[in-house]
Design a protein around this motif. Structure first.
Motif, mmCIF file in Angstrom:
data_model
loop_
_atom_site.group_PDB
_atom_site.id
_atom_site.type_symbol
_atom_site.label_atom_id
_atom_site.label_comp_id
_atom_site.label_asym_id
_atom_site.label_seq_id
_atom_site.Cartn_x
_atom_site.Cartn_y
_atom_site.Cartn_z
ATOM 1 N N VAL A 290 0.863 -1.191 0.000
ATOM 2 C CA VAL A 290 0.000 0.000 0.000
ATOM 3 C C VAL A 290 0.894 1.233 0.000
ATOM 4 C CG1 VAL A 290 -1.839 1.264 1.172
ATOM 5 C CG2 VAL A 290 -1.677 -1.196 1.421
ATOM 6 N N VAL A 291 0.648 2.140 -0.930
ATOM 7 C CA VAL A 291 1.430 3.380 -1.000
ATOM 8 C C VAL A 291 0.488 4.548 -0.708
ATOM 9 C CG1 VAL A 291 2.829 4.871 -2.482
ATOM 10 C CG2 VAL A 291 2.978 2.378 -2.725
ATOM 11 N N PHE A 292 0.869 5.402 0.246
ATOM 12 C CA PHE A 292 0.047 6.576 0.569
ATOM 13 C C PHE A 292 0.588 7.797 -0.164
ATOM 14 C CE2 PHE A 292 -0.845 3.673 3.999
ATOM 15 C CZ PHE A 292 -2.231 3.772 4.079
ATOM 16 N N THR A 304 7.132 0.539 -8.872
ATOM 17 C CA THR A 304 8.360 -0.197 -8.535
ATOM 18 C C THR A 304 7.993 -1.452 -7.741
ATOM 19 O OG1 THR A 304 9.711 1.799 -8.573
ATOM 20 C CG2 THR A 304 10.562 -0.035 -7.263
ATOM 21 N N ALA A 305 7.068 -1.295 -6.783
ATOM 22 C CA ALA A 305 6.634 -2.462 -5.982
ATOM 23 C C ALA A 305 6.050 -3.539 -6.892
ATOM 24 C CB ALA A 305 5.598 -2.015 -4.951
ATOM 25 N N LYS A 306 5.298 -3.113 -7.878
ATOM 26 C CA LYS A 306 4.711 -4.063 -8.835
ATOM 27 C C LYS A 306 5.828 -4.844 -9.533
ATOM 28 C CE LYS A 306 0.868 -5.243 -10.766
ATOM 29 N NZ LYS A 306 0.026 -6.074 -9.970
ATOM 30 N N ARG A 307 6.872 -4.123 -9.919
ATOM 31 C CA ARG A 307 7.977 -4.768 -10.627
ATOM 32 C C ARG A 307 8.807 -5.666 -9.702
ATOM 33 N NH1 ARG A 307 6.077 -0.783 -13.358
ATOM 34 N NH2 ARG A 307 6.430 -0.558 -15.606
ATOM 35 N N LEU A 308 8.683 -5.439 -8.390
ATOM 36 C CA LEU A 308 9.382 -6.315 -7.442
ATOM 37 C C LEU A 308 8.503 -7.502 -7.060
ATOM 38 C CD1 LEU A 308 11.214 -3.849 -5.008
ATOM 39 C CD2 LEU A 308 12.099 -4.967 -7.043
ATOM 40 N N GLY A 309 7.364 -7.639 -7.731
ATOM 41 C CA GLY A 309 6.567 -8.852 -7.545
ATOM 42 C C GLY A 309 5.279 -8.680 -6.755
ATOM 43 N N ALA A 310 4.855 -7.451 -6.471
ATOM 44 C CA ALA A 310 3.604 -7.285 -5.714
ATOM 45 C C ALA A 310 2.429 -7.833 -6.515
ATOM 46 C CB ALA A 310 3.374 -5.814 -5.394
ATOM 47 N N GLU A 311 1.613 -8.662 -5.846
ATOM 48 C CA GLU A 311 0.423 -9.193 -6.517
ATOM 49 C C GLU A 311 -0.724 -8.200 -6.375
ATOM 50 O OE1 GLU A 311 0.121 -12.885 -4.468
ATOM 51 O OE2 GLU A 311 1.919 -13.639 -5.483
ATOM 52 N N HIS A 312 -0.676 -7.463 -5.272
ATOM 53 C CA HIS A 312 -1.739 -6.503 -4.995
ATOM 54 C C HIS A 312 -1.052 -5.191 -4.621
ATOM 55 C CE1 HIS A 312 -5.917 -6.025 -2.974
ATOM 56 N NE2 HIS A 312 -5.850 -5.489 -4.154
ATOM 57 N N ALA A 313 -1.079 -4.212 -5.516
ATOM 58 C CA ALA A 313 -0.400 -2.933 -5.256
ATOM 59 C C ALA A 313 -1.454 -1.826 -5.274
ATOM 60 C CB ALA A 313 0.667 -2.683 -6.317
ATOM 61 N N ILE A 314 -1.523 -1.073 -4.175
ATOM 62 C CA ILE A 314 -2.603 -0.087 -4.009
ATOM 63 C C ILE A 314 -2.020 1.308 -3.815
ATOM 64 C CG2 ILE A 314 -4.494 0.645 -2.477
ATOM 65 C CD1 ILE A 314 -4.843 -2.256 -1.640
ATOM 66 N N ILE A 315 -2.610 2.267 -4.504
ATOM 67 C CA ILE A 315 -2.350 3.686 -4.219
ATOM 68 C C ILE A 315 -3.500 4.155 -3.340
ATOM 69 C CG2 ILE A 315 -2.695 5.961 -5.295
ATOM 70 C CD1 ILE A 315 0.037 5.320 -5.704
ATOM 71 N N ALA A 316 -3.206 4.555 -2.117
ATOM 72 C CA ALA A 316 -4.253 5.035 -1.208
ATOM 73 C C ALA A 316 -4.103 6.550 -1.078
ATOM 74 C CB ALA A 316 -4.106 4.365 0.152
ATOM 75 N N TYR A 317 -5.160 7.274 -1.442
ATOM 76 C CA TYR A 317 -5.056 8.734 -1.514
ATOM 77 C C TYR A 317 -6.224 9.360 -0.757
ATOM 78 C CZ TYR A 317 -4.508 13.364 -3.671
ATOM 79 O OH TYR A 317 -4.334 14.698 -3.875
ATOM 80 N N GLU A 340 -4.123 -0.722 -8.169
ATOM 81 C CA GLU A 340 -5.482 -0.342 -7.766
ATOM 82 C C GLU A 340 -5.444 1.033 -7.104
ATOM 83 O OE1 GLU A 340 -8.600 -1.468 -4.295
ATOM 84 O OE2 GLU A 340 -7.355 -3.121 -5.018
ATOM 85 N N VAL A 341 -6.367 1.906 -7.480
ATOM 86 C CA VAL A 341 -6.428 3.221 -6.835
ATOM 87 C C VAL A 341 -7.540 3.193 -5.795
ATOM 88 C CG1 VAL A 341 -6.831 5.684 -7.170
ATOM 89 C CG2 VAL A 341 -5.568 4.393 -8.891
ATOM 90 N N MET A 342 -7.175 3.500 -4.536
ATOM 91 C CA MET A 342 -8.160 3.534 -3.451
ATOM 92 C C MET A 342 -8.295 4.994 -3.003
ATOM 93 S SD MET A 342 -7.959 1.432 0.105
ATOM 94 C CE MET A 342 -8.139 -0.186 -0.592
ATOM 95 N N PRO A 343 -9.325 5.687 -3.481
ATOM 96 C CA PRO A 343 -9.451 7.107 -3.138
ATOM 97 C C PRO A 343 -10.066 7.299 -1.763
ATOM 98 C CG PRO A 343 -11.231 6.460 -4.607
ATOM 99 C CD PRO A 343 -10.418 5.224 -4.350
ATOM 100 N N ILE A 389 -6.570 -2.547 5.881
ATOM 101 C CA ILE A 389 -6.080 -3.114 4.614
ATOM 102 C C ILE A 389 -4.879 -4.009 4.944
ATOM 103 C CG2 ILE A 389 -5.274 -2.560 2.281
ATOM 104 C CD1 ILE A 389 -6.086 0.343 2.790
ATOM 105 N N PRO A 390 -4.937 -5.280 4.594
ATOM 106 C CA PRO A 390 -3.773 -6.126 4.849
ATOM 107 C C PRO A 390 -2.600 -5.715 3.950
ATOM 108 C CG PRO A 390 -5.590 -7.404 3.882
ATOM 109 C CD PRO A 390 -6.021 -5.981 3.909
ATOM 110 N N CYS A 391 -1.391 -5.733 4.474
ATOM 111 C CA CYS A 391 -0.219 -5.410 3.643
ATOM 112 C C CYS A 391 1.034 -5.983 4.288
ATOM 113 C CB CYS A 391 -0.070 -3.898 3.464
ATOM 114 S SG CYS A 391 0.222 -3.004 4.974
ATOM 115 N N ASP A 392 2.047 -6.296 3.472
ATOM 116 C CA ASP A 392 3.343 -6.686 4.041
ATOM 117 C C ASP A 392 4.408 -5.627 3.743
ATOM 118 O OD1 ASP A 392 3.353 -7.303 1.372
ATOM 119 O OD2 ASP A 392 4.135 -9.338 1.597
ATOM 120 N N VAL A 393 4.072 -4.616 2.934
ATOM 121 C CA VAL A 393 4.923 -3.431 2.753
ATOM 122 C C VAL A 393 3.988 -2.224 2.685
ATOM 123 C CG1 VAL A 393 6.354 -2.158 1.097
ATOM 124 C CG2 VAL A 393 6.899 -4.535 1.591
#
Ligand code: FAD
Ligand code: SF4
Length: 471
Positions: A290-292, A304-317, A340-343, A389-393
């Motif tokens: 999850v990126v804020f 970048t996280a996606k390219r490092l193998g993230a299966e679920h990458a979220i922009i939380a804004y 995924e964009v989570m507004p 939101i579950p996350c490991d990064v």
């Protein structure tokens, strides 16, 4: 080229030439450049769309006022070196700006063709010629004038100032804290958006012009302004950027695997953490990331996280997609790559799992209220609407502050209450008449082109001040 009575007639029917992108599913797996740039055929077709306006609004939209219709005219004439010479009158780094400038808010945002359809793809055309530096005329170098200038920081502002001063006959030394040059262009913006080779080409060009680079040299630590003056430097230009992360100030921010975007990006971009253990620096390859934030930095981190193998990458804004300050192209690319964009969410707390590392983030759901000082509608918490939101990064990309080393550089420079250097808007001169400053360390986090513009203005002012030449 279509002509009537010897005058060029623009092609008013053709749609804007589509970007030349790698397929989203393939490119999201590695760091290859997403956009391959226009081919010659594409560039010529796009150049024909420009109307060569009598009042070119695009030029007014460009922060450094590049003569856009004139360089596009040279593309139509297949004189790509001539086109590059025209751009270089105002901007030293077209291959970089063509890739990263927010054109939709600048030149293309003002392009007359955009009023009834799609604007001319000015950024792509700039990049097309910028990628052929061998065709440009050799820089005109004035004879050496015996004066020495120190530049602190090798980001776009520092290297632009260095190039201008070298051309004006100065001996220029750039002091850079990192082991390589380019600032955010290399440690922040990832390879898939701006290849390191493109930045290196610019640094190599400066070295060929005689600019000397001192790497691993933190001014304010190994040396300071007074020592530089004692060593014989006649002026200093400070361009140290604004890389200090802003805290979210919520519990759990210090948990393992909660990163600041700049740290995360530096590990991958500069220290090659994606190739650990081949390279020494590790980073966590999260599966749920999850990126804020909603700016370019957030987009770079999540992609970048996606390219490092993230299966679920979220922009939380905390606002909505519409208010996101990121370049539209980056948002579009991120979504195409599966982000995924989570507004309308704001972090409340990072939660630790059994192993002590982050396993989730609790967020407050928001709604938009009245506009704030920025003119954007203010996000307001919806009472009781809290989610986990579950996350490991988790990555925080909510902005940066002034680089604190500015205060240690010395001299009589005044800093404002936020730690930014106070400098004249037109000349870049600080309250210490021997020191100039520009880029993010004066304006706060801004853009590459504005940082370059500041470097250019400061170079003109330093030249006038030290040699008496007219600015
Ligand atoms: P910087 O690029 O920050 O360079 C400062 C340099 O000074 C660094 O190399 C640093 O190591 C060095 N330094 C600092 N302190 C010292 C010291 N004491 N001694 C010696 N060296 C020192 N802008 C855009 O226009 N488009 C984009 O798409 C875009 N994307 C971005 C993505 C990311 C991830 C980030 C972080 C920023 C992005 N920006 C973008 C913003 C843009 O990169 C900056 O506005 C610009 O780089 C500022 O340039 P600068 O020269 O002022 O500073
Ligand atoms: Fe060409 Fe658009 Fe500029 Fe007019 S405003 S000169 S159409 S790029």
């Amino acid at each position: 080229m279509p002509q009537v009575n010897g005058r060029f007639v623009p092609d008013m029917k053709s749609p804007r030439t589509a970007d030349n992108e790698e397929p989203a599913a393939e490119r999201a797996c590695d760091f290859r450049p997403v956009d391959k740039g226009f081919t010659e055929e594409m560039a010529l077709a796009e150049a024909e769309r420009c109307m060569d306006c009598k009042r070119p609004f695009c030029v007014e939209g460009c922060p450094v006022n590049i003569n856009i219709p004139k360089f596009i005219e040279q593309i139509r004439a297949k004189n790509y070196g001539g086109a590059l010479d025209i751009i270089r009158e105002e901007s030293m780094l077209p291959a970089i700006c063509g890739r990263v400038c927010p054109q939709e808010n600048q030149c293309e945002g003002k392009c007359v063709r955009g009023k009834k359809g799609e604007p001319v793809a000015i950024g792509q055309l700039e990049r097309f010629v910028g990628d052929q530096p061998e065709l440009a005329s050799a820089p005109k170098m004035l004879p050496k004038n015996g004066k020495k200038v120190a530049i602190v920081g090798s980001g776009p502002s520092g290297i632009t100032c260095a190039g201008e001063l070298a051309r004006n006959g100065f001996d220029v030394t750039v002091f850079e804290a990192f082991f390589t040059g380019g600032g955010v262009l290399v440690y922040g913006i990832p390879e898939f958006r701006l290849p390191k080779a493109v930045v290196k080409r610019e640094i190599d060009g400066l070295e060929e012009m005689g600019v000397h680079f001192e790497y691993n040299s933190v001014v304010g630590n190994i040396t300071n302004a007074e020592e530089l003056f004692e060593e014989g430097f006649d002026a200093i230009y400070v361009a140290t950027g604004a890389g200090l992360p802003k805290f979210l100030n919520v519990p759990g921010e210090n948990l393992p695997n909660v990163f600041f975007a700049n740290e995360y990006l530096t590990r991958v971009n500069l220290m090659k953490a994606n190739n650990f253990p081949e390279y020494d620096t590790p980073t966590k390859h999260g599966k749920n990331v999850v990126v804020f934030g909603g700016g370019n930095v957030a987009m770079d981190a999540v992609r970048t996280a996606k390219r490092l193998g993230a299966e679920h990458a979220i922009i939380a804004y905390r606002r909505t997609e519409e208010e996101m300050p990121a370049r539209r192209a980056e948002l579009h690319h991120a979504k195409a790559e599966g982000v995924e964009v989570m507004p309308l969410v704001s972090p409340l707390e990072f939660v630790a799992g059994e192993d002590g590392t982050v396993c989730a983030v609790r967020v407050q759901k928001m709604e938009l209220g009245e506009p704030d000082d920025s003119g954007r509608r203010r996000p307001v918490p919806i009472e009781g609407a809290i989610e986990e939101i579950p996350c490991d990064v988790a990555i925080s990309a909510i902005g940066t502050n002034a680089n604190p080393f500015a205060a240690k550089i010395g001299g009589q420079m005044e800093l404002n209450k936020w730690g930014y250097i106070v400098a004249d808007e037109e000349t870049g001169q600080t309250t210490d008449p021997r020191i100039w400053a520009g880029g993010d360390i004066v304006t706060g986090a801004a853009t590459v082109i504005l940082a370059m513009g500041a470097g250019k203005k400061a170079a003109a002012s330093i030249t006038a001040s030290l040699t008496g030449a007219a600015e």
